[in-house]
Design a protein around this motif. Structure first.
Motif, PDB file in Angstrom:
ATOM      1  N   ASP A   2       0.840  -1.190   0.000  1.00 53.20           N
ATOM      2  CA  ASP A   2       0.000   0.000   0.000  1.00 53.20           C
ATOM      3  C   ASP A   2       0.876   1.243   0.000  1.00 53.20           C
ATOM      4  N   LEU A  21      -2.308  -1.246  -3.281  1.00 52.19           N
ATOM      5  CA  LEU A  21      -1.863  -1.314  -4.664  1.00 52.19           C
ATOM      6  C   LEU A  21      -1.889  -2.764  -5.130  1.00 52.19           C
ATOM      7  N   ARG A  22      -2.297  -2.969  -6.370  1.00 50.75           N
ATOM      8  CA  ARG A  22      -2.244  -4.326  -6.912  1.00 50.75           C
ATOM      9  C   ARG A  22      -0.793  -4.725  -7.129  1.00 50.75           C
ATOM     10  N   ALA A  23      -0.541  -6.008  -7.141  1.00 51.38           N
ATOM     11  CA  ALA A  23       0.813  -6.507  -7.381  1.00 51.38           C
ATOM     12  C   ALA A  23       1.183  -6.288  -8.844  1.00 51.38           C
ATOM     13  N   ASP A  28       5.001  -4.624 -16.253  1.00 47.87           N
ATOM     14  CA  ASP A  28       4.743  -3.466 -15.403  1.00 47.87           C
ATOM     15  C   ASP A  28       6.030  -2.878 -14.843  1.00 47.87           C
ATOM     16  N   ASN A  92      -4.086   2.914 -13.031  1.00 48.87           N
ATOM     17  CA  ASN A  92      -5.276   2.257 -12.485  1.00 48.87           C
ATOM     18  C   ASN A  92      -4.815   1.025 -11.726  1.00 48.87           C
ATOM     19  N   CYS A  93      -4.205   1.256 -10.560  1.00 48.99           N
ATOM     20  CA  CYS A  93      -3.528   0.180  -9.835  1.00 48.99           C
ATOM     21  C   CYS A  93      -4.000   0.057  -8.389  1.00 48.99           C
ATOM     22  N   GLU A  95      -6.566  -0.706  -5.053  1.00 50.61           N
ATOM     23  CA  GLU A  95      -7.524  -1.664  -4.507  1.00 50.61           C
ATOM     24  C   GLU A  95      -8.460  -0.938  -3.532  1.00 50.61           C
ATOM     25  N   ASP A  96      -9.190  -1.705  -2.740  1.00 53.13           N
ATOM     26  CA  ASP A  96     -10.073  -1.153  -1.703  1.00 53.13           C
ATOM     27  C   ASP A  96     -11.223  -0.337  -2.291  1.00 53.13           C
TER      28      ASP A  96
END
Length: 312
Positions: A2, A21-23, A28, A92-93, A95-96
């Motif tokens: 995060d 944050l997404r993995a 990437d 666009n990465c 979460e939550d």
């Protein structure tokens, strides 16, 4: 994983908070953001709650599409190395349930490497201005260069500077606010009422004022063109008879494309386009709430830059 990010949870409800944050996936890069810019166009509309319906809209969201930072990690083949400095046009990465419609105002970003643009580290905070400069380039590359530009904010200044960099004659710039008439480099900025000319071939509007066309049409030469470069929340309308007599041509310039970004970066690297003098205000990311409000309400603020050096 995060990070700290600016979270806009509703109109005029904005603060710095933590978000997941997404993995990263193959292709990437993970970027540590050093500086991000605040847009007084679309971001202001979200802050005001006046943005018309748009795909991907909704709160809470991470604003920002003007970020400059350093690559911390690469995954798979990216063409980039750890330590490279890059411009990131949002991400666009998150979460939550937090939307990344723009997604650049974050201490750390995860994004496909194909979306970023490598820049010399020496650009520093000015590296965050690449998207706005590319937006100006996109408007100019779509047709003949302008001889009149409406508005001397950041976009209007970039339109004038790039016009000169592309070899065009010095345009006239209209600005109604006296506080913004300074800072011209190689062109003249005047109040509209001080201009008697009525034979402009190409007028670029960077003001975003929807009711301006009836003022501009009488200033055109026959067959002249008006290019709308701003974002307009109200319906665009105009009186038909004067436009008919002038044989008005109307064009809309949208956001930059990858080719515009590359062309703008080339102008910067070659020293033909200067971004000096466009950043007038700076704030630590921790003070994002006050920074965004000032960026949107203070006419003396051309571009507000957030410094993320103390955030993680």
């Amino acid at each position: 994983m995060d990070t700290h990010a600016v979270i806009l949870s509703g109109p005029q409800s904005l603060k710095l908070g933590r978000v997941g944050l997404r993995a990263p996936a193959s292709g990437d890069v993970v970027v540590k953001v050093h500086h991000s810019g605040i847009s007084t166009g679309t971001e202001k509309l979200f802050w005001q709650g006046t943005m018309p319906p748009f795909p991907g809209m909704g709160y809470p969201l991470i604003p920002g599409y003007e970020s400059f930072g350093e690559v911390l990690e690469t995954c798979g083949e990216t063409g980039l190395r750890v330590g490279d400095h890059v411009f990131v046009p949002g991400a666009n990465c998150f979460e939550d349930g937090v939307r990344g419609l723009f997604g650049g105002a974050s201490a750390v970003l995860v994004t496909p490497a194909a979306r970023v643009a490598r820049l010399d580290a020496a650009h520093g905070e000015k590296g965050a201005l690449l998207a706005l400069a590319a937006t100006a380039y996109h408007a100019l590359a779509g047709g003949p260069l302008p001889d009149l530009i409406i508005g001397h904010g950041t976009l209007g200044r970039l339109l004038a500077r790039i016009t000169l960099a592309m070899g065009g004659p010095a345009p006239t710039v209209w600005e109604i606010g006296a506080i913004r008439r300074s800072g011209a480099e190689g062109y003249e900025v005047i109040a509209p009422e001080d201009d008697s000319r009525r034979d402009y071939r190409v007028i670029l509007d960077a003001s975003g004022a929807a009711g301006l066309l009836d003022t501009l049409v009488p200033r055109l030469a026959k067959g002249g063109e008006v290019v709308l470069c701003g974002f307009y929340t109200a319906p665009i309308s105009f009186a038909f008879p004067p436009a008919f007599m002038k044989e008005l041509r109307l064009r809309i310039a949208s956001e930059w494309q990858p080719a515009d970004l590359e062309a703008t970066r080339r102008l910067m690297d070659e020293g033909r386009l200067s971004l000096d003098g466009l950043i007038t205000h700076r704030a630590a990311a921790a003070d994002a709430g006050a920074a965004y409000e000032r960026a949107f309400t203070d006419p003396a603020c051309l571009k507000m830059i957030l410094d993320w050096s103390a955030a993680a």
